[in-house]
Design an enzyme around this catalytic site. Structure first.
Site, PDB file in Angstrom:
ATOM      1  N   TYR A   1      -4.987  -2.893   4.461  1.00  0.00           N
ATOM      2  CA  TYR A   1      -3.863  -1.944   4.446  1.00  0.00           C
ATOM      3  C   TYR A   1      -4.187  -0.863   5.476  1.00  0.00           C
ATOM      4  O   TYR A   1      -5.162  -0.129   5.310  1.00  0.00           O
ATOM      5  CB  TYR A   1      -3.729  -1.308   3.063  1.00  0.00           C
ATOM      6  CG  TYR A   1      -3.171  -2.230   2.009  1.00  0.00           C
ATOM      7  CD1 TYR A   1      -3.989  -3.132   1.333  1.00  0.00           C
ATOM      8  CD2 TYR A   1      -1.816  -2.197   1.676  1.00  0.00           C
ATOM      9  CE1 TYR A   1      -3.471  -3.972   0.355  1.00  0.00           C
ATOM     10  CE2 TYR A   1      -1.292  -3.032   0.698  1.00  0.00           C
ATOM     11  CZ  TYR A   1      -2.123  -3.921   0.047  1.00  0.00           C
ATOM     12  OH  TYR A   1      -1.602  -4.756  -0.927  1.00  0.00           O
TER      13      TYR A   1
ATOM     14  N   PRO B   1       7.238  -2.797  -1.691  1.00  0.00           N
ATOM     15  CA  PRO B   1       6.252  -3.882  -1.743  1.00  0.00           C
ATOM     16  C   PRO B   1       4.790  -3.459  -1.604  1.00  0.00           C
ATOM     17  O   PRO B   1       3.900  -4.256  -1.879  1.00  0.00           O
ATOM     18  CB  PRO B   1       6.653  -4.788  -0.579  1.00  0.00           C
ATOM     19  CG  PRO B   1       7.417  -3.916   0.352  1.00  0.00           C
ATOM     20  CD  PRO B   1       8.093  -2.888  -0.482  1.00  0.00           C
TER      21      PRO B   1
ATOM     22  N   LYS C   1       3.512  -5.063  -6.566  1.00  0.00           N
ATOM     23  CA  LYS C   1       3.666  -4.925  -8.017  1.00  0.00           C
ATOM     24  C   LYS C   1       4.897  -5.618  -8.594  1.00  0.00           C
ATOM     25  O   LYS C   1       5.013  -5.745  -9.817  1.00  0.00           O
ATOM     26  CB  LYS C   1       3.727  -3.434  -8.388  1.00  0.00           C
ATOM     27  CG  LYS C   1       2.391  -2.751  -8.285  1.00  0.00           C
ATOM     28  CD  LYS C   1       1.461  -3.258  -9.355  1.00  0.00           C
ATOM     29  CE  LYS C   1       0.028  -3.097  -8.946  1.00  0.00           C
ATOM     30  NZ  LYS C   1      -0.894  -3.918  -9.698  1.00  0.00           N
TER      31      LYS C   1
ATOM     32  N   HIS D   1      -9.737 -12.130  -5.048  1.00  0.00           N
ATOM     33  CA  HIS D   1     -10.074 -11.059  -4.103  1.00  0.00           C
ATOM     34  C   HIS D   1     -10.712  -9.915  -4.897  1.00  0.00           C
ATOM     35  O   HIS D   1     -10.076  -9.344  -5.768  1.00  0.00           O
ATOM     36  CB  HIS D   1      -8.827 -10.563  -3.365  1.00  0.00           C
ATOM     37  CG  HIS D   1      -8.430 -11.449  -2.229  1.00  0.00           C
ATOM     38  ND1 HIS D   1      -8.206 -10.989  -0.956  1.00  0.00           N
ATOM     39  CD2 HIS D   1      -8.257 -12.782  -2.165  1.00  0.00           C
ATOM     40  CE1 HIS D   1      -7.906 -12.006  -0.166  1.00  0.00           C
ATOM     41  NE2 HIS D   1      -7.915 -13.108  -0.874  1.00  0.00           N
TER      42      HIS D   1
HETATM   43  C1  PHB Z   1       1.755 -10.546   0.564  1.00  0.00           C
HETATM   44  O1  PHB Z   1       0.751 -11.258   0.743  1.00  0.00           O
HETATM   45  O2  PHB Z   1       2.888 -10.962   0.782  1.00  0.00           O
HETATM   46  C2  PHB Z   1       1.560  -9.142   0.111  1.00  0.00           C
HETATM   47  C3  PHB Z   1       0.301  -8.737  -0.285  1.00  0.00           C
HETATM   48  C4  PHB Z   1       0.105  -7.412  -0.684  1.00  0.00           C
HETATM   49  C5  PHB Z   1       1.160  -6.521  -0.695  1.00  0.00           C
HETATM   50  C6  PHB Z   1       2.424  -6.933  -0.333  1.00  0.00           C
HETATM   51  C7  PHB Z   1       2.635  -8.237   0.079  1.00  0.00           C
HETATM   52  O3  PHB Z   1       0.935  -5.237  -1.060  1.00  0.00           O
END
Ligand code: PHB
Length: 396
Positions: free
Chosen positions: A206, A298, A302, A77
């Site tokens: 996000y 989360p 990290k 990505h």
């Molecule tokens: C996930 O794909 O589980 C995931 C991805 C990015 C994050 C947290 C969880 O910031």
């Protein structure tokens, strides 16, 4: 009669990615280890965890001979979208810092490491119980446990590593007076779902909205991972599929018409959410690594990356201490690891508080946060800072 103790150089509690990666790196330096875990291999594989790997950790897997499956099954990505005010803003990591991240779930990292350790004939004992660590400040610390067949066992080692997660036995074996806990609770948690649906976006989204945070992540072409900010006391049973989709759609909706592709929700849970660090990371001959020593919220994914960063430093320090026969050298580990730990704590805290709504936010807080997000998506230092933190390129 208990069996005779097994003698090894490094005893490792916890066969998650941190414990197994450490055992792998030590084996490459001809240092033997024994790893024990209360969970069976199948139980560890069933744990659903975040899916983002920094490029440095992809190189760690491929460059040290664990596996190059990540290069085939992982997905690079080059950036993410920050979505607020009903619009998406792309942060182009490749353009900003010359490096992206990989979508490769933690479960896959575990499978690669567990297979590599089995391939290399490592001593890894899954499914043990009643694990205790003893004689931490003595000459020969030990791990006592009952093996998967119900027999009492004992491993004696020169160095003991606690990689047994945030609720493991290792950290709690350190007397309270010998450790300091730093933590921050947040007035929210994440509601995580796995859904059977096609991807809604190529990259992770996000989202900050008036209803709170949402994250659109991915797993495969047919299964997706999504999260939304919720109350920590939320009960997943109160959330039928329709309610989950209505909430997710409301959070991502905007003037550009972006909408999620829906499908059945096959897993739902409320995820714990806190920032935590235990210092020091050494007690006697025991060193803590990964979640046993620290937890990040989360946002930014990290946790695993930080655990692997600990282990990179730990393997190097243990190798030097063993080669030079000087356990005093273990003192180097904590300060080196903690420098990255605190920078990453700051990054995870920053991303979290920038993207979530907090109960009790004043109108000023709400407007200020939009100002902050606008500063981050504008060309310049804000977006570089996000890209550096997310890709881990400057965190240590
Ligand atoms: C996930 O794909 O589980 C995931 C991805 C990015 C994050 C947290 C969880 O910031």
């Amino acid at each position: 009669m208990p069996a005779a103790p097994t003698r090894t150089t490094v005893g490792i509690v916890g066969a998650g990615p941190a414990g197994l990666m450490l055992s792998h790196l030590l084996a490459r330096a001809d240092i033997d280890s024994v790893v024990v875990d209360n969970r069976t291999r199948a139980e560890i594989e069933a744990t659903s965890r975040a899916g983002i790997l920094e490029a440095d950790n992809v190189r760690l897997l491929t460059g040290t001979g664990v596996s190059d499956r990540v290069l085939r099954d992982g997905v690079p990505h080059a950036g993410i979208s920050l979505r607020f005010g009903g619009r998406s803003h792309r942060i182009d990591f490749e353009a900003l810092v010359g490096e992206g991240v990989w979508l490769y779930p933690q479960t896959e990292v575990f499978v690669d490491l567990a297979d590599a350790r089995a391939r290399d004939g490592a001593d890894v004992r899954y499914g043990v119980s009643e694990t205790q660590v003893v004689d931490l400040t003595g000459e020969l610390p030990g791990i006592l446990f009952t093996d998967a067949d119900g027999r009492a066992r004992e491993v004696r080692c020169d160095i003991l590593v606690g990689a047994d997660g945030s609720r493991g036995v290792c950290r709690s074996a350190v007397p309270e007076a010998a450790r300091t806990h730093y933590f921050r609770e947040y007035p929210y948690a994440w509601f995580g779902v796995l859904v059977e649906a096609p991807p809604s976006a190529d990259e992770l989204v996000y989202t900050h909205s008036e209803r709170g945070f949402a994250l659109i992540s991915r797993r495969t072409d047919t299964v997706q991972r999504m999260y939304f900010q919720c109350d920590p006391g939320e009960d997943p049973a109160d959330w039928p599929d329709e309610r989950i989709w209505a909430e997710l759609q409301a959070r991502v909706s905007g003037t550009d018409g972006f909408a999620l592709k829906e499908g059945p929700v096959v897993d739902r849970s409320v995820l714990p959410f806190r920032s935590f660090v235990c210092e020091p990371m050494r007690y006697g001959a025991m060193l803590l690594a990964g979640d046993a020593a620290h937890t990040v919220p989360p946002t930014g994914a990290k946790g695993l990356n930080l655990a692997l960063a600990d282990v990179r430093v730990l393997a190097e320090v243990v190798e030097r201490a063993v080669t030079k026969r000087d356990l005093g050298l273990l003192d180097e580990y904590g300060p080196r690891a903690l420098s990255r730990v605190w920078r990453t704590q700051h990054f995870s805290y920053w991303m979290t508080t920038m993207l979530h709504r907090a109960p009790g936010d004043t109108p000023f807080d709400v407007r200020r946060r939009i100002g902050e997000l606008e500063g981050v998506v504008a060309p310049g230092a804000g977006s570089v800072r996000l890209a550096e933190g997310y890709t881990g390129t400057t965190a240590g």
